[in-house]
Design an enzyme around this catalytic site. Structure first.
Site, PDB file in Angstrom:
ATOM      1  N   ASP A 142      -2.231   6.097  -8.478  1.00 43.08           N
ATOM      2  CA  ASP A 142      -1.161   5.369  -9.186  1.00 43.08           C
ATOM      3  C   ASP A 142      -1.337   3.871  -8.964  1.00 43.08           C
ATOM      4  O   ASP A 142      -0.376   3.156  -8.678  1.00 43.08           O
ATOM      5  CB  ASP A 142       0.216   5.831  -8.720  1.00 43.08           C
ATOM      6  CG  ASP A 142       1.320   5.444  -9.714  1.00 43.08           C
ATOM      7  OD1 ASP A 142       0.994   5.165 -10.894  1.00 43.08           O
ATOM      8  OD2 ASP A 142       2.496   5.427  -9.307  1.00 43.08           O
ATOM      9  N   ASN A 147       2.624  -1.542  -7.799  1.00 46.36           N
ATOM     10  CA  ASN A 147       2.376  -0.948  -6.487  1.00 46.36           C
ATOM     11  C   ASN A 147       1.530  -1.846  -5.594  1.00 46.36           C
ATOM     12  O   ASN A 147       0.952  -1.381  -4.607  1.00 46.36           O
ATOM     13  CB  ASN A 147       1.710   0.422  -6.637  1.00 46.36           C
ATOM     14  CG  ASN A 147       2.698   1.482  -7.088  1.00 46.36           C
ATOM     15  OD1 ASN A 147       3.906   1.323  -6.924  1.00 46.36           O
ATOM     16  ND2 ASN A 147       2.199   2.560  -7.664  1.00 46.36           N
ATOM     17  N   ASP A 160       2.780   2.609  -1.990  1.00 49.39           N
ATOM     18  CA  ASP A 160       3.184   3.777  -2.761  1.00 49.39           C
ATOM     19  C   ASP A 160       2.061   4.812  -2.881  1.00 49.39           C
ATOM     20  O   ASP A 160       1.372   4.904  -3.902  1.00 49.39           O
ATOM     21  CB  ASP A 160       3.686   3.378  -4.157  1.00 49.39           C
ATOM     22  CG  ASP A 160       4.631   4.421  -4.725  1.00 49.39           C
ATOM     23  OD1 ASP A 160       4.586   5.575  -4.248  1.00 49.39           O
ATOM     24  OD2 ASP A 160       5.398   4.106  -5.647  1.00 49.39           O
ATOM     25  N   THR A 181       0.705   6.451 -14.039  1.00 46.03           N
ATOM     26  CA  THR A 181       1.500   5.702 -15.019  1.00 46.03           C
ATOM     27  C   THR A 181       0.683   5.548 -16.297  1.00 46.03           C
ATOM     28  O   THR A 181      -0.486   5.139 -16.244  1.00 46.03           O
ATOM     29  CB  THR A 181       1.869   4.320 -14.442  1.00 46.03           C
ATOM     30  OG1 THR A 181       2.582   4.519 -13.209  1.00 46.03           O
ATOM     31  CG2 THR A 181       2.733   3.529 -15.421  1.00 46.03           C
TER      32      THR A 181
END
Length: 288
Positions: A142, A147, A160, A181
């Site tokens: 991710d 992040n 994260d 994402t």
């Protein structure tokens, strides 16, 4: 402070305020009663299958003493009363270092974009963090500007790890959880086919590189029918940059280093085998 205003976590930290809402958890600013320093707590909304995985990976990373990766302070599960309006509930939580300058996405948006050298400097630090992960058989899954936090010195800190995975050292194991994402997701994740986690991370890093350089995405979604990404699939790179140039508001494509543009299109290759390794990306960036 009054007796009822703050909730105490792990017998040491009291909640100051909520910082962010998430799908599976919320993030709160804490203060330690022992050292008066600020920290953050990621408090899960309910039992979450990614909690144990994130703890496992953060514990492994903590042993590496990597300054460019978020540091695990504590974790646990206990009754927590978030505010004066809610009843106490059993919650899982992770306590982490606090990065006061928000995330890299917020930073570049507030700056209305950054210059090429600053983009490269940020990107080098991000690459170093991802290299540590990959060298220890961790893929993030991710990677995105949201992040990447900025510490008190505006140094990027990768965070994260809820979607991260531990992979076999031989790199042969294909992953079958399709996470991440959408704007940053590799074509193989979007197609829901077994994938190499490291190669998928490289794709996301390519998206990050473009966004750092241009303060916008190079395409909306990595599927062959997307107007811009289909030019990458067909290897019509000159046409791709021509179309990108038409969409630029403040920056001219021709002002960006040709080596950077060449690296970017390799990183976002439709075929994962066409993407460079993290070491190859670092070598290229260091020679620009």
């Amino acid at each position: 402070m009054t007796d009822n205003k703050y909730e105490i976590i792990a017998k040491e930290y009291y909640i100051l305020k909520k910082l962010d809402n998430g799908g599976t958890s919320n993030v709160y600013l804490l203060k330690s009663m022992k050292n008066e320093r600020n920290y953050v707590a990621k408090i899960y909304n309910s039992k979450c299958k990614y909690y144990e995985k994130e703890i496992e990976i953060l514990k492994k990373i903590s042993l590496l003493n990597a300054p460019s990766i978020i540091r695990l302070i504590s974790y646990g599960e206990e009754e927590i009363k978030i505010d004066s309006y809610s009843e106490p509930e059993n919650k899982q939580y992770i306590i982490l270092d606090y990065c006061p300058n928000k995330d890299l996405l917020s930073y570049i948006m507030n700056m209305d974009g950054i210059d090429e050298q600053m983009a490269i400097n940020f990107f080098k630090e991000i690459l170093n963090a991802v290299q540590i992960c990959h060298n220890n058989n961790i893929c993030h899954r991710d990677l995105k500007l949201d992040n990447i936090l900025l510490d008190e010195n505006y140094q990027p800190i990768l965070c994260d790890f809820g979607f991260s995975a531990l992979i076999e050292a031989d790199g042969q194991t294909k992953l079958r959880e399709y996470l991440g994402t959408t704007n940053y997701a590799s074509p193989e994740i979007l197609r829901r086919i077994p994938y190499d986690g490291k190669k998928s991370d490289i794709f996301s890093l390519g998206v990050i590189l473009f966004t750092l350089l241009f303060n916008q995405f190079g395409f909306q979604i990595a599927i062959p029918t997307n107007d811009l990404y289909k030019l990458i699939v067909k290897k019509k790179y000159e046409k791709y940059w021509e179309e990108i140039g038409k969409k630029m508001k403040n920056k001219k494509v021709e002002n960006i280093s040709p080596k950077l543009k060449e690296l970017y299109v390799k990183m976002i290759s439709f075929n994962p085998d066409g993407r460079p390794s993290i070491e190859e990306v670092i070598e290229c960036i260091n020679n620009i």
